[in-house]
Design a protein around this motif. Structure first.
Motif, mmCIF file in Angstrom:
data_model
loop_
_atom_site.group_PDB
_atom_site.id
_atom_site.type_symbol
_atom_site.label_atom_id
_atom_site.label_comp_id
_atom_site.label_asym_id
_atom_site.label_seq_id
_atom_site.Cartn_x
_atom_site.Cartn_y
_atom_site.Cartn_z
ATOM 1 N N ALA A 3 4.859 30.702 53.409
ATOM 2 C CA ALA A 3 4.824 30.635 54.870
ATOM 3 C C ALA A 3 4.350 31.957 55.470
ATOM 4 O O ALA A 3 3.570 31.979 56.432
ATOM 5 N N ILE B 272 13.907 29.523 57.284
ATOM 6 C CA ILE B 272 13.313 28.435 56.510
ATOM 7 C C ILE B 272 14.370 27.516 55.911
ATOM 8 O O ILE B 272 14.088 26.354 55.598
ATOM 9 N N TRP C 239 7.843 23.085 56.501
ATOM 10 C CA TRP C 239 6.694 23.753 57.108
ATOM 11 C C TRP C 239 6.701 23.620 58.617
ATOM 12 O O TRP C 239 6.367 24.584 59.331
ATOM 13 N N CYS D 153 8.861 26.327 60.034
ATOM 14 C CA CYS D 153 8.236 27.657 59.898
ATOM 15 C C CYS D 153 7.083 27.836 60.874
ATOM 16 O O CYS D 153 6.946 28.875 61.523
ATOM 17 N N TRP D 154 6.225 26.814 60.975
ATOM 18 C CA TRP D 154 5.030 26.934 61.824
ATOM 19 C C TRP D 154 5.408 27.013 63.298
ATOM 20 O O TRP D 154 4.763 27.740 64.063
#
Length: 266
Positions: free
Chosen positions: A92, A113, A218, A221-222
């Motif tokens: 990440a 995360i 994800w 995280c994004w």
């Protein structure tokens, strides 16, 4: 902790469960499957959440992550999940060019995360029990697999950060074997997102970023990384990621979306 079980002759069973863990509430909605197998899978998923909290919590002095940060343990000394999560976090950080980080004030802190990873893992654990569909909501971030009913899809409302009680949009998982929705912002928790360049709270023009992707690990995280970037850079970066759509809302009440988000609205 609560459980609700519904079902009748000729209809698929429904199991709903809420579990307080990791400082929030994880809500499970499970459709179909054999009741005994569903119950066993749900129990395993809940136990795994508590185990993850014990291993990764930075608030527990005796957690493996806390001891790792103090160099009392090596990664090899820890449970295999620690190496797995740190490898995902490193990916990440690479993909976000450092905007996502597991370091806070010079100390290891992978909490950014862990929640998404844990919820995703819980959903997949239950899905493997042969259910029709499962939704796991970890503090507002959701991992969905399968469908709640034939010819219906999971739907997730995105809270409007500027209008408490209102919705900014509704995301549909139609046509997706699995889909995740994660939001980062200041509406509920205040300025808690850190700018990794300064180590201080991120100061941007955004109040929320919602990311839609297949995996909650994800998506979570994004959303965090894009919020720290700000609306212009964050939107451009999110557009560059495969299988990712997003909704960004600024403090000035501007709504900015990735090009393909419309296909997920409903």
């Amino acid at each position: 902790m609560t459980d609700t079980v519904a079902g009748s002759a000729g209809s698929a069973s429904e199991v709903r469960h809420a579990e307080e863990v990791m400082g929030t509430v994880f809500s499970f909605d499970v459709r179909g499957g054999e009741p005994a197998e569903v119950r066993a899978a749900l129990d395993e998923a809940v136990a795994a959440l508590h185990r993850a909290d014990a291993v990764f919590s930075t608030y527990r002095e005796d957690s493996q992550v806390s001891r790792l940060a103090r160099k009392e343990l090596t990664v090899a000394d820890c449970d295999p999940e620690v190496a797995e999560v740190l490898a995902l976090a490193a990916e990440a950080e690479r993909v976000s060019e450092g905007w996502f980080s597991t370091t806070y004030e010079g100390r290891l802190d992978p909490t950014g995360i862990v929640k998404g990873w844990a919820a995703e893992r819980a959903a997949r654990r239950i899905a493997a029990a042969g259910v029709n569909g499962v939704s796991v909501n970890g503090g507002g971030d959701v991992q969905m697999t399968g469908t709640p009913e034939p010819h219906r899809s999971w739907r997730v409302g995105i809270a409007d950060p500027l209008r408490p009680g209102g919705l900014a949009a509704v995301i549909s998982a139609a046509g997706a074997a699995e889909l995740a929705v994660a939001t980062s912002g200041t509406a509920e928790r205040g300025a808690h997102i850190v700018d990794p360049r300064t180590g201080k709270s991120a100061v941007t023009d955004l109040v929320s970023v919602t990311v839609v992707a297949p995996r909650l690990t994800w998506a979570d995280c994004w959303a965090t990384a894009a919020f720290a970037m700000g609306s212009r850079a964050g939107l451009a970066w999110l557009e560059s990621l495969p299988d990712v759509e997003a909704l960004l809302i600024t403090a000035g009440d501007e709504v900015r979306c990735t090009g393909g988000l419309a296909s997920r609205l409903g």
